[in-house]
Design a protein around this motif. Structure first.
Motif, PDB file in Angstrom:
ATOM      1  N   ILE A 267       0.850  -1.197   0.000  1.00 23.97           N
ATOM      2  CA  ILE A 267       0.000   0.000   0.000  1.00 23.97           C
ATOM      3  C   ILE A 267       0.882   1.242   0.000  1.00 23.97           C
ATOM      4  O   ILE A 267       1.995   1.229   0.523  1.00 23.97           O
ATOM      5  CB  ILE A 267      -0.963   0.029   1.206  1.00 23.97           C
ATOM      6  CG1 ILE A 267      -0.191   0.058   2.529  1.00 23.97           C
ATOM      7  CG2 ILE A 267      -1.934  -1.119   1.162  1.00 23.97           C
ATOM      8  CD1 ILE A 267      -1.074   0.341   3.729  1.00 23.97           C
ATOM      9  N   PRO A 272      -4.577   2.342  -1.573  1.00 23.67           N
ATOM     10  CA  PRO A 272      -4.874   1.512  -0.408  1.00 23.67           C
ATOM     11  C   PRO A 272      -5.125   0.049  -0.782  1.00 23.67           C
ATOM     12  O   PRO A 272      -5.297  -0.271  -1.958  1.00 23.67           O
ATOM     13  CB  PRO A 272      -6.153   2.152   0.147  1.00 23.67           C
ATOM     14  CG  PRO A 272      -6.808   2.777  -1.039  1.00 23.67           C
ATOM     15  CD  PRO A 272      -5.714   3.177  -1.980  1.00 23.67           C
ATOM     16  N   ARG A 274      -7.816  -2.924  -0.501  1.00 27.92           N
ATOM     17  CA  ARG A 274      -9.250  -3.028  -0.240  1.00 27.92           C
ATOM     18  C   ARG A 274      -9.648  -4.496  -0.191  1.00 27.92           C
ATOM     19  O   ARG A 274      -9.192  -5.303  -1.003  1.00 27.92           O
ATOM     20  CB  ARG A 274     -10.054  -2.309  -1.321  1.00 27.92           C
ATOM     21  CG  ARG A 274      -9.771  -0.802  -1.385  1.00 27.92           C
ATOM     22  CD  ARG A 274     -10.682  -0.102  -2.392  1.00 27.92           C
ATOM     23  NE  ARG A 274     -10.207   1.239  -2.681  1.00 27.92           N
ATOM     24  CZ  ARG A 274     -10.548   2.321  -1.979  1.00 27.92           C
ATOM     25  NH1 ARG A 274     -11.348   2.202  -0.940  1.00 27.92           N
ATOM     26  NH2 ARG A 274     -10.088   3.506  -2.308  1.00 27.92           N
ATOM     27  N   TYR A 281      -5.148   2.106   4.528  1.00 25.56           N
ATOM     28  CA  TYR A 281      -4.447   3.214   3.882  1.00 25.56           C
ATOM     29  C   TYR A 281      -3.093   3.443   4.541  1.00 25.56           C
ATOM     30  O   TYR A 281      -2.959   3.294   5.762  1.00 25.56           O
ATOM     31  CB  TYR A 281      -5.251   4.511   4.008  1.00 25.56           C
ATOM     32  CG  TYR A 281      -6.658   4.422   3.514  1.00 25.56           C
ATOM     33  CD1 TYR A 281      -6.994   4.781   2.217  1.00 25.56           C
ATOM     34  CD2 TYR A 281      -7.680   3.981   4.363  1.00 25.56           C
ATOM     35  CE1 TYR A 281      -8.295   4.716   1.772  1.00 25.56           C
ATOM     36  CE2 TYR A 281      -8.989   3.909   3.927  1.00 25.56           C
ATOM     37  CZ  TYR A 281      -9.294   4.271   2.628  1.00 25.56           C
ATOM     38  OH  TYR A 281     -10.594   4.211   2.197  1.00 25.56           O
ATOM     39  N   GLN A 282      -2.112   3.845   3.731  1.00 23.91           N
ATOM     40  CA  GLN A 282      -0.833   4.288   4.271  1.00 23.91           C
ATOM     41  C   GLN A 282      -1.030   5.686   4.853  1.00 23.91           C
ATOM     42  O   GLN A 282      -1.477   6.589   4.143  1.00 23.91           O
ATOM     43  CB  GLN A 282       0.210   4.327   3.146  1.00 23.91           C
ATOM     44  CG  GLN A 282       1.573   4.797   3.590  1.00 23.91           C
ATOM     45  CD  GLN A 282       2.241   3.808   4.530  1.00 23.91           C
ATOM     46  OE1 GLN A 282       2.472   2.671   4.171  1.00 23.91           O
ATOM     47  NE2 GLN A 282       2.513   4.240   5.751  1.00 23.91           N
ATOM     48  N   LEU A 393      -1.150   3.041   9.865  1.00 24.75           N
ATOM     49  CA  LEU A 393      -2.214   2.687   8.915  1.00 24.75           C
ATOM     50  C   LEU A 393      -3.519   3.343   9.337  1.00 24.75           C
ATOM     51  O   LEU A 393      -3.765   3.527  10.528  1.00 24.75           O
ATOM     52  CB  LEU A 393      -2.409   1.174   8.887  1.00 24.75           C
ATOM     53  CG  LEU A 393      -1.166   0.322   8.625  1.00 24.75           C
ATOM     54  CD1 LEU A 393      -1.524  -1.165   8.743  1.00 24.75           C
ATOM     55  CD2 LEU A 393      -0.590   0.619   7.244  1.00 24.75           C
TER      56      LEU A 393
ATOM     57  N   GLY B 235      -7.769   8.311   3.338  1.00 25.20           N
ATOM     58  CA  GLY B 235      -8.628   7.328   3.977  1.00 25.20           C
ATOM     59  C   GLY B 235      -9.966   7.869   4.443  1.00 25.20           C
ATOM     60  O   GLY B 235     -10.693   7.177   5.144  1.00 25.20           O
TER      61      GLY B 235
END
Lengths: 480, 299
Positions: A267, A272, A274, A281-282, A393, B235
């Motif tokens: 990632i 990201p 999934r 996510y990073q 993360l 995110g």
């Protein structure tokens, strides 16, 4: 008609929500609150739930806000976007938008039905109404009999991409373009409601754990009933020659409750991992101190345990990590020089460890732990094994996100159609010239709100009439 | 290529200055000619229909003769800035929208493009006057760009999505340009004593509305694409970052303007103040990173 008393509050609420000023007032109120949230510093997530973090944060903003800091905090103006006031205004705006959308639907439908062109009588009625109440009406003479002129007019309007319907035998013509685009405003407003509902649903049924530090080689349970565990297998950061960051990449593996790998990959920011609605996510990265902890009885409490040094000390020159040992009522703070900020008091190959009791309130000991050498901190034996990297993360599942995207799509499409394809409506009447049956008079009219500004409308009608055959030219008597 | 780009920015700035001077001269000295009657207009006011041989109802009776030199210099300035952005895009390998310098030049381009489009589509003959406000703002944006330095650096990881970078920021550039044109029409409406050579309030109101009709959907696209990108990079599709919220404030102001105009019939002074506030919010959003920080602090 008298309303039953039980319905009066509901009707009153409906009227208030659909009142002309309500929507405007709510938009301006939401804009004002958002502006306040932009101008004033806002509580970070961590400070919202942790009194110690809140106190630290307040100490940081006091120099800027002075004595107002506490007042603003009490008024929730330092946490505007999570305040009941903001939620109430947003909810009322959603309800008002929904109510106005419902309220406008019959009117728009009537507009479409009012332009009924399904029968000869209906065409005649619609065209007559437009000619009787125009915003712009133009006329000119044409050197053609009425029937031919009507056909020419129809051809001209069709060439201009109008839908043309004639009421036979009357000389009346109805023309429209983008008729159903009137519905687009409903689509746009419905889209806004769907977005707001999606955002509310996201907060209710989704979860997002931001900045979860996972030391390379360690595992972290995702939780939230997923039964999944994420393992950080590697982390790499790279830089451009001028020192700006080039890439942050983590190799991660996702396993289910049985230990089976369900997803794995590298990632990056913008890329990201999934799996089944879950996304990893990073987010951040840093250095962790790997410790071995032995209690006063000689029992090993933690073996090769990575403590992410994820916080920056107040001086900005040190990175700090915290290890909680609830079984001993101890908290260990691990301190190391921040990247690029060497500290002779903590030379390479060492970390400073401080032990606190009473939930962090009382310092009970501190030491400089050298790599591979056990050291006593209070009554706890700590061995600094080595440094290792950790990757931060963000882990999220948001089932309502698709609603937000659907609402956004409806909003953009509806709005674009509303502004780009304004429904246009015209009516024309062609009548024979009473003095010359070979000629006729063409009237072209557009109603108010015909889809164009009046300047454009007048020019447009003139252009359409210009395209008709040449006007009548009558000989001027020459004086004898 | 970077040098070529910077040279073209300088040429563009010079041409904007010339265009502004030409616009002032042409507006003050312009002859007005009657609108050619395309057809006889039937006046539909009270008192029954009457036939007029003048311009069709709703159109101004006269329009200023447009000076070619003001227009040509504006288009040449736009051409120079287009060349500057293309050259810079080639040099840096991505859409030239990644830092304050690039966005300042792009904003100037957006302002000129929106102004040029408004003038090109102009029926009532009032759009040329918008240059009195748009061109100085454009020049200010270019001068600001020169103060930020024109050096090009590699993209930080969060910006490394070329498609979203280009589309998200390009929609902002055009939206902000159109917002600037709307603001210009509003400022001219708010002038306490409007000279006779300026367009009427009604024409300016139409120009402002049409500009917002372009700006608002594009602001929406910008916000939506920003959310799509934020979800990938950070995110979460919304994080109440200062630049995000400032963009939302901008969107709400233009939403309020449209709502006030359509539902409450706002025209003239009140509507104009909203448009001025909207463009102030645009500038605040653009320059906000200097003092607000947040996730957009690199931009």
């Amino acid at each position: 008609m008298t309303l039953p008393p039980t319905l009066r509050p509901a009707v009153g609420l409906w009227r208030a929500l659909t009142a002309k000023s309500t929507g405007l007032g709510l938009i301006l109120a939401l804009g004002g609150l958002t502006l306040v949230g932009t101008l004033l510093p806002q509580l970070p997530d961590a400070a919202r739930e942790d009194p110690v973090a809140l106190a630290d944060w307040l100490a940081g903003v006091r120099p800027k806000l002075g004595g107002l800091a506490d007042v603003l905090l009490r008024l929730r103006l330092l946490d505007v976007f999570h305040s009941p006031l903001f939620a109430t205004v947003a909810l009322l705006l959603a309800l008002s938008t929904l109510a106005c959308t419902i309220n406008r639907t019959p009117g728009i439908r009537r507009g479409l039905v009012g332009d009924d062109t399904t029968g000869e009588r209906a065409v005649q009625r619609t065209a007559e109404r437009t000619l009787a109440h125009p915003a712009v009406r133009l006329e000119r003479s044409v050197a053609r009999p009425a029937e031919t002129a009507t056909a020419e007019l129809e051809r001209t309007l069709r060439a201009a991409r109008y839908r043309v319907v004639r009421a036979p035998g009357t000389g009346l013509v109805h023309a429209d373009r983008f008729r159903y685009a009137a519905l687009a405003t409903l689509v746009a407003h419905a889209g806004l409601v769907v977005v707001l509902l999606g955002v509310a649903l996201s907060a209710l049924i989704g979860f997002r754990d931001a900045d979860v530090p996972v030391v390379v080689g360690d595992r972290h349970p995702v939780g939230h009933g997923t039964g999944l565990t994420v393992t950080a297998e590697a982390f790499a950061d790279s830089y451009h020659p001028n020192g700006t960051p080039k890439d942050y990449a983590s190799q991660v593996r996702l396993t289910d409750a049985t230990g089976a790998v369900v997803a794995a990959g590298t990632i990056r920011v913008n890329d990201p991992l999934r799996h089944d609605g879950l996304a990893i996510y990073q987010s951040t990265y840093g250095v962790a101190a790997v410790l071995q902890i032995v209690d006063p009885t000689g029992a090993t409490l933690r073996a090769d345990h990575g403590v992410p040094l994820r916080w920056s000390a107040d001086d900005g020159a040190h990175a700090v990590g915290v290890l909680d040992l609830p079984e001993l009522d101890r908290q260990l703070a691990v301190v190391s020089p921040a990247s690029g900020r060497p500290d002779p008091a903590i030379p390479p190959g060492t970390v400073r460890v401080l032990a606190y009791a009473d939930h962090g309130a009382r310092l009970v000991g501190q030491t400089l732990a050298r790599a591979g050498q056990p050291a006593l901190v209070g009554d706890v034996q700590v061995t600094f094994v080595r440094e290792r990297q950790f990757t931060g993360l963000s882990i999220a599942r948001d089932p309502a996100a698709s609603w937000v995207w659907l609402g956004a799509l409806l909003l953009v499409v509806g709005m674009s159609v509303t502004f780009a394809l304004r429904p246009r409506r015209l009516a024309a009447q062609v009548t024979p010239d009473p003095d010359d049956p070979a000629c006729s008079r063409v009237e072209l009219a557009a109603p108010p709100r015909a889809g164009l500004a009046e300047e454009d409308l007048a020019a447009h009608l003139a252009e359409l009439l210009d395209a008709l055959p040449p006007p009548v030219v009558r000989p001027v008597p020459v004086p004898s | 290529m970077l040098t070529v780009s910077q040279l073209l920015v300088a040429v563009g700035a010079f041409l904007v200055l010339i265009a502004f001077t030409a616009t002032v001269v042409s507006l003050v000295t312009a002859r007005r000619v009657p609108v050619r009657p395309a057809a006889r207009a039937v006046l539909v006011g009270a008192g029954g229909p009457a036939v007029s041989e003048d311009a069709p109802l709703g159109m101004p009776q006269t329009v200023p003769v447009r000076s070619w030199y003001a227009r040509v210099t504006t288009w040449l300035a736009l051409l120079a800035l287009t060349g500057a952005l293309v050259a810079r895009g080639i040099a840096v390998g991505h859409g030239p929208f990644a830092n304050q310098y690039e966005f300042a030049v792009a904003l100037a381009w957006g302002l000129l493009a929106a102004y040029g489009y408004a003038a090109w589509r102009d029926v009532a003959g009032g759009a040329d006057a918008l240059g009195l406000v748009v061109l100085p703002i454009t020049l200010a944006a270019l001068l600001y760009a020169t103060t930020t330095g024109g050096s090009a650096g590699p993209l930080v990881p969060a910006l490394q999505h070329h498609l979203l970078l280009t589309v998200h920021v390009f929609s902002a550039v055009v939206a902000y340009g159109a917002a600037g044109v709307a603001c210009a029409a509003a400022v001219l409406q708010l002038l306490p004593r409007r000279p006779s050579w300026l367009p009427s309030e009604r024409v300016l109101d139409q120009l402002a509305y049409r500009s917002v009709a372009v700006a608002f959907p594009l602001l929406t696209v910008m916000l939506v694409l920003g959310s799509v990108w934020a979800e990938r990079a950070w995110g979460t599709f919304w994080s109440w970052d200062p630049k995000e919220t400032a963009a939302l404030v901008t969107w709400l102001i233009y939403g309020a303007y449209l709502h006030a105009r359509v539902v409450r019939g706002w025209r003239g002074q009140r509507a104009s103040w909203l448009l001025v506030a909207g463009f102030a919010a645009v500038l605040f959003t653009y320059l906000g990173n200097h003092f607000l920080g947040g996730l957009h602090s690199y931009a």
